[in-house]
Design an enzyme around this catalytic site. Structure first.
Site, mmCIF file in Angstrom:
data_model
loop_
_atom_site.group_PDB
_atom_site.id
_atom_site.type_symbol
_atom_site.label_atom_id
_atom_site.label_comp_id
_atom_site.label_asym_id
_atom_site.label_seq_id
_atom_site.Cartn_x
_atom_site.Cartn_y
_atom_site.Cartn_z
ATOM 1 N N ALA A 158 0.854 -1.185 0.000
ATOM 2 C CA ALA A 158 0.000 0.000 0.000
ATOM 3 C C ALA A 158 0.889 1.233 0.000
ATOM 4 C CB ALA A 158 -0.875 -0.015 1.243
ATOM 5 N N LYS A 159 0.562 2.182 -0.858
ATOM 6 C CA LYS A 159 1.306 3.443 -0.876
ATOM 7 C C LYS A 159 0.586 4.377 0.104
ATOM 8 C CE LYS A 159 3.415 6.472 -4.296
ATOM 9 N NZ LYS A 159 4.746 6.536 -3.698
#
Ligand code: PMP
Length: 306
Positions: A158-159
């Site tokens: 996940a960014k």
């Protein structure tokens, strides 16, 4: 760097940049739980085009899913459309684009289920992140004293904005020590990624890169693997140790913001010839051609603004 733009797309509307404001009591601001993307639009012979837009929008959605956000207010197609709209409204030919899914909750609590996801998309004119000289001459990096995140601590697919506290610690430390960028080892002690880039190593004509287990699945990483494979290079995804970097013929890093950049020195050891090697240059040139619409083989990666 200037962050100037006329408009920011905010929750369904193009808003004048000065008016695109968010309440101080915002969940993402306080707890680092925003999901974001970094995308580039390039000028091409057929006009401005966003590079691999849908892959970035999909990763944004995936980041929200990994974190367990409540149902998003926009579909993949709507996020693509909004991104194209903000670039068109600002009249940019080339720009960097920053979508951010942020959360607001009435009580500022820590339970994601009480928070509602909201979306903003900004764009501004921004040259290569590490600078034009970096693309040409390469950069110096060190192995950071900070370890990259374990997926069971802060998930790395996940960014998520909070993951970048780790990046900022490492980047700042490296720059204060006189380097340009930090190479972060994963929790097992193998080479992971840089603070905003993935990493590749060239040795005896073969290209190596760490597997995606603990790192961000970079879209540029994927682009370069595709380009290099089509050029006939063998790409091997395997754990890489710190000393394998020192004895590499070439090392390069890549990201949407940084593009494809050679490393000429790591921890005071000169890499190869110290000038960025021939394989890095070939891949770098092919990447530049692809993003600027100069290679029809990669036309499917361009999303035209108009
Ligand atoms: N790793 C990290 C930690 C990053 O922040 C980035 C930039 N998004 C990358 C790798 C490269 O990803 P991409 O090529 O998709 O920009």
């Amino acid at each position: 760097m200037s962050l100037e733009s006329k408009y920011i797309w905010l929750n369904g509307k193009l808003v004048e940049t000065e008016k695109a404001t968010i309440h101080f009591l915002n969940t993402s601001l306080h707890y680092g739980v925003g999901a974001f993307e970094g995308i580039r639009c390039y000028d091409t012979p057929k006009g401005p085009a966003i590079f691999r837009l849908t892959e970035h929008s999909q990763r944004l959605i995936n980041s929200a899913k990994v974190m367990g956000f409540n149902t998003l207010p926009y579909s993949l197609q709507e996020i693509d459309r909004a991104t194209l709209d903000v670039v068109a409204a600002n009249g940019f030919k080339e720009c960097y684009i920053r979508p951010l899914l942020y959360l607001s909750a009435p009580n500022l609590g820590l339970n994601l289920d009480t928070a509602t996801p909201q979306l903003g998309i900004a764009a501004w004119e921004w040259g290569s992140y590490l600078g034009p000289e970096a693309l040409e001459k390469g950069i110096r990096a060190n192995i950071s004293s900070f370890t990259r995140l374990h997926p069971n601590v802060n998930m790395t697919k996940a960014k998520i904005t909070g993951n970048y506290a780790n990046s900022m610690l490492a980047k700042t430390e490296s720059v204060r020590l006189g380097f340009d960028e930090a190479i972060m080892l994963d929790p097992q002690g193998y080479v992971g990624e840089c603070t905003g880039e993935n990493i590749f190593v060239v040795r005896d004509g073969k290209i190596y890169t760490p597997p995606t287990t603990t790192i961000l699945e970079g879209i540029t990483r994927d682009t370069l693997i595709t380009i290099a494979t089509e050029m006939g290079f063998e790409i091997i995804e395997q754990p890489i140790s710190r000393d394998q970097l020192y004895i590499a013929d070439e090392v390069f890093v890549c990201g949407s913001a940084a593009e494809c950049v050679p490393l000429w020195e790591i921890d005071h050891r000169v890499i190869g010839s110290g000038q960025g090697g021939p394989i890095t240059r070939k891949i770098q040139q092919a990447y530049q051609a692809a993003i600027h619409g100069q290679n029809d083989a990669y036309a499917q990666w361009l999303h035209y603004v108009s």
